[in-house]
Design a protein around this motif. Structure first.
Motif, PDB file in Angstrom:
ATOM      1  N   GLY A 195       0.862  -1.291   0.154  1.00  0.00           N
ATOM      2  CA  GLY A 195       0.010   0.032  -0.064  1.00  0.00           C
ATOM      3  C   GLY A 195       0.877   1.118   0.026  1.00  0.00           C
ATOM      4  N   GLY A 196       0.661   2.076  -1.003  1.00  0.00           N
ATOM      5  CA  GLY A 196       1.302   3.280  -1.080  1.00  0.00           C
ATOM      6  C   GLY A 196       2.794   3.247  -0.803  1.00  0.00           C
ATOM      7  N   VAL A 197       3.460   4.164  -0.030  1.00  0.00           N
ATOM      8  CA  VAL A 197       4.938   4.048   0.330  1.00  0.00           C
ATOM      9  C   VAL A 197       5.380   2.436   0.540  1.00  0.00           C
ATOM     10  N   GLY A 198       4.538   1.795   1.206  1.00  0.00           N
ATOM     11  CA  GLY A 198       4.797   0.416   1.757  1.00  0.00           C
ATOM     12  C   GLY A 198       5.172  -0.382   0.569  1.00  0.00           C
ATOM     13  N   THR A 199       4.985   0.108  -0.796  1.00  0.00           N
ATOM     14  CA  THR A 199       5.434  -0.795  -1.957  1.00  0.00           C
ATOM     15  C   THR A 199       7.061  -0.752  -1.928  1.00  0.00           C
ATOM     16  N   ASP A 203      -1.345 -19.432   0.001  1.00  0.00           N
ATOM     17  CA  ASP A 203      -0.709 -20.035   1.392  1.00  0.00           C
ATOM     18  C   ASP A 203      -0.442 -19.309   2.289  1.00  0.00           C
ATOM     19  N   VAL A 204       0.083 -18.005   1.949  1.00  0.00           N
ATOM     20  CA  VAL A 204       0.513 -16.822   2.613  1.00  0.00           C
ATOM     21  C   VAL A 204       0.378 -15.427   2.169  1.00  0.00           C
ATOM     22  N   CYS A 205       0.044 -14.507   3.018  1.00  0.00           N
ATOM     23  CA  CYS A 205       0.146 -13.101   2.202  1.00  0.00           C
ATOM     24  C   CYS A 205       1.176 -12.275   3.217  1.00  0.00           C
ATOM     25  N   ILE A 206       1.659 -11.579   2.499  1.00  0.00           N
ATOM     26  CA  ILE A 206       2.535 -10.350   3.242  1.00  0.00           C
ATOM     27  C   ILE A 206       2.072  -8.965   2.812  1.00  0.00           C
ATOM     28  N   ALA A 207       1.553  -8.358   4.003  1.00  0.00           N
ATOM     29  CA  ALA A 207       1.053  -7.110   3.664  1.00  0.00           C
ATOM     30  C   ALA A 207       1.927  -6.053   4.161  1.00  0.00           C
ATOM     31  N   ILE A 208       2.081  -5.166   3.384  1.00  0.00           N
ATOM     32  CA  ILE A 208       3.048  -3.789   4.132  1.00  0.00           C
ATOM     33  C   ILE A 208       2.462  -2.558   3.452  1.00  0.00           C
ATOM     34  N   GLY A 209       2.099  -1.539   4.492  1.00  0.00           N
ATOM     35  CA  GLY A 209       1.619  -0.394   4.019  1.00  0.00           C
ATOM     36  C   GLY A 209       1.185   0.529   5.157  1.00  0.00           C
ATOM     37  N   PRO A 210       0.288   1.411   5.132  1.00  0.00           N
ATOM     38  CA  PRO A 210      -0.467   2.110   6.285  1.00  0.00           C
ATOM     39  C   PRO A 210      -1.120   1.036   7.275  1.00  0.00           C
ATOM     40  N   MET A 211      -0.808   1.466   8.399  1.00  0.00           N
ATOM     41  CA  MET A 211      -1.596   0.685   9.402  1.00  0.00           C
ATOM     42  C   MET A 211      -2.946   0.089   9.341  1.00  0.00           C
ATOM     43  N   ILE A 212      -3.769   1.068   8.744  1.00  0.00           N
ATOM     44  CA  ILE A 212      -5.119   0.944   8.582  1.00  0.00           C
ATOM     45  C   ILE A 212      -5.543  -0.211   7.436  1.00  0.00           C
ATOM     46  N   ILE A 268      -6.270 -17.155   5.178  1.00  0.00           N
ATOM     47  CA  ILE A 268      -4.903 -17.210   4.662  1.00  0.00           C
ATOM     48  C   ILE A 268      -3.928 -16.464   5.630  1.00  0.00           C
ATOM     49  N   PRO A 269      -2.896 -17.298   6.228  1.00  0.00           N
ATOM     50  CA  PRO A 269      -2.090 -16.769   7.085  1.00  0.00           C
ATOM     51  C   PRO A 269      -1.420 -15.515   6.661  1.00  0.00           C
ATOM     52  N   THR A 270      -0.965 -14.506   7.347  1.00  0.00           N
ATOM     53  CA  THR A 270      -0.792 -13.221   6.942  1.00  0.00           C
ATOM     54  C   THR A 270       0.356 -12.429   7.834  1.00  0.00           C
ATOM     55  N   ILE A 271       1.557 -12.178   7.192  1.00  0.00           N
ATOM     56  CA  ILE A 271       2.463 -11.580   7.908  1.00  0.00           C
ATOM     57  C   ILE A 271       2.533  -9.950   7.491  1.00  0.00           C
ATOM     58  N   VAL A 272       2.676  -8.984   8.638  1.00  0.00           N
ATOM     59  CA  VAL A 272       2.554  -7.601   8.232  1.00  0.00           C
ATOM     60  C   VAL A 272       4.043  -7.235   8.838  1.00  0.00           C
ATOM     61  N   SER A 273       4.460  -5.914   8.251  1.00  0.00           N
ATOM     62  CA  SER A 273       5.655  -5.300   8.890  1.00  0.00           C
ATOM     63  C   SER A 273       5.313  -4.103   9.553  1.00  0.00           C
ATOM     64  N   MET A 274       5.476  -3.932  10.767  1.00  0.00           N
ATOM     65  CA  MET A 274       4.910  -2.858  11.613  1.00  0.00           C
ATOM     66  C   MET A 274       6.077  -1.733  11.720  1.00  0.00           C
ATOM     67  N   ASN A 275       5.563  -0.624  11.443  1.00  0.00           N
ATOM     68  CA  ASN A 275       6.507   0.787  11.723  1.00  0.00           C
ATOM     69  C   ASN A 275       6.066   1.745  12.897  1.00  0.00           C
ATOM     70  N   PRO A 276       6.103   1.386  13.996  1.00  0.00           N
ATOM     71  CA  PRO A 276       5.647   2.140  14.884  1.00  0.00           C
ATOM     72  C   PRO A 276       6.743   3.389  15.223  1.00  0.00           C
ATOM     73  N   ILE A 277       6.469   4.398  15.917  1.00  0.00           N
ATOM     74  CA  ILE A 277       7.591   5.322  16.526  1.00  0.00           C
ATOM     75  C   ILE A 277       8.885   4.487  16.885  1.00  0.00           C
ATOM     76  N   MET A 278       9.988   4.671  16.485  1.00  0.00           N
ATOM     77  CA  MET A 278      11.154   4.161  16.867  1.00  0.00           C
ATOM     78  C   MET A 278      12.251   5.142  17.506  1.00  0.00           C
ATOM     79  N   VAL A 279      12.709   4.962  18.564  1.00  0.00           N
ATOM     80  CA  VAL A 279      14.009   5.779  19.006  1.00  0.00           C
ATOM     81  C   VAL A 279      15.318   5.295  18.827  1.00  0.00           C
ATOM     82  N   ASP A 280      15.619   4.295  19.627  1.00  0.00           N
ATOM     83  CA  ASP A 280      17.208   3.662  19.468  1.00  0.00           C
ATOM     84  C   ASP A 280      17.036   2.611  18.316  1.00  0.00           C
TER      85      ASP A 280
END
Ligand code: NAD
Ligand code: FES
Length: 261
Positions: free
Chosen positions: A113-117, A189-198, A212-224
């Motif tokens: 999704g969007g920049v998640g591409t 068999d598997v879905c990998i979804a990366i994009g805005p949280m919503i 469909i088992p699904t993997i997501v890539s989370m990008n919360p606020i990070m510091v260190d």
């Protein structure tokens, strides 16, 4: 210092940069991220690695200007340099540790999704280089905001482009295309979804229904970015996880998206 060797504007407010960072380029894998800092006073900005060239020692990053620091970053040009470029951080995508023969037997669906591409691209490319063809859905608000279409077309088994306003490709959000493909008889068999949280939330609600088992890539606020500050904490199943060291990829059906949002 980490010199910018190439800068390109991909769409309104979306920029690509190739940065010379030889040590990161030597060892990074799809799914991992870096933290970049413009200068000593700069904010730490986490960005998923979009591509890497081990020979040239470069890392490709793609970012969207959303605040003061990313706007300042967008004013940098080839020849300028970052003060810090820390990585590779986080765990590589689980896919890259699976047996290639097992992956070849799987029907894999990526939803970008969007920049998640940008973070989806290295995974699809890695699979392609290993003889695995994956289906990819790329969603953008409109045609002008679609990025990396040609690059993705070159490595995807099938590419399905959707725009919310119907200005290009299929009309509607990525979830509509997932439903359409499954209704047309596609099995995954598997879905990998990366994009805005919503997007990841609604993709997971649908893929749970479709089993469909699904993997997501989370990008919360990070510091260190190294598991010490707790800023990137999230709930997965009943457990507290840190996106920077336990992720950024997680079982999407276990992530508490409402708490994250
Ligand atoms: P966007 O808002 O343009 O959305 C992209 C696509 O996501 C849409 O075209 C649509 O198909 C889908 N989508 C959006 N809302 C949806 C919903 N409610 N249900 C189903 N599908 C939906 O995306 P953008 O402006 O490029 O996104 C920017 C956000 O993405 C930022 O918040 C950024 O932090 C995040 N991002 C996340 C990652 C990651 O690793 N997870 C990487 C890069 C960017
Ligand atoms: Fe500090 Fe993850 S960013 S613990």
């Amino acid at each position: 210092m980490y010199p910018i060797v190439k800068k390109e504007q991909l769409a309104d407010k979306i920029f690509l940069m190739d940065v010379k960072a030889e040590r990161v380029a030597k060892t990074c894998m799809p799914g991992q991220f870096i933290i970049v800092k413009i200068d000593e006073e700069g904010e730490r900005i986490p960005l998923t690695i979009c591509d890497y060239d081990r020979q040239k020692g470069t890392i490709t990053i793609v970012f969207q200007t959303v605040g003061a620091e990313t706007t300042r970053m967008s004013s940098l040009k080839a020849g300028d340099a970052f003060h810090d470029f820390v990585g590779p951080l986080g765990c590589p995508s689980e896919l890259v540790s699976e047996e290639i023969d097992a992956l070849k037997k799987k029907n894999i669906l990526f939803v970008a999704g969007g920049v998640g591409t940008a973070p989806v691209y290295p995974q699809v490319k890695w699979l392609h280089e290993n003889g695995v063809a994956a289906d990819v859905i790329v969603g953008a608000k409109n045609h002008d905001l679609l990025i990396l279409e040609d690059e993705m077309k070159a490595v995807a088994g099938n590419l399905y482009v959707t725009t919310d306003d119907g200005s290009y490709g299929r009309k509607g959000m990525v979830t509509q295309t997932i439903q359409d493909l499954v209704s047309e008889g596609k099995k995954y068999d598997v879905c990998i979804a990366i994009g805005p949280m919503i997007m990841m939330k609604f993709t997971c609600l649908l893929t749970k229904k479709l089993e469909i088992p699904t993997i997501v890539s989370m990008n919360p606020i990070m510091v260190d970015g190294t598991g010490m500050c707790g800023a990137c904490r999230l709930i997965v199943g009943d457990e507290v996880k840190f996106a920077c060291v336990d992720g950024p990829e997680f079982d999407g059906h276990q992530v508490d998206f409402d708490e994250m949002l």
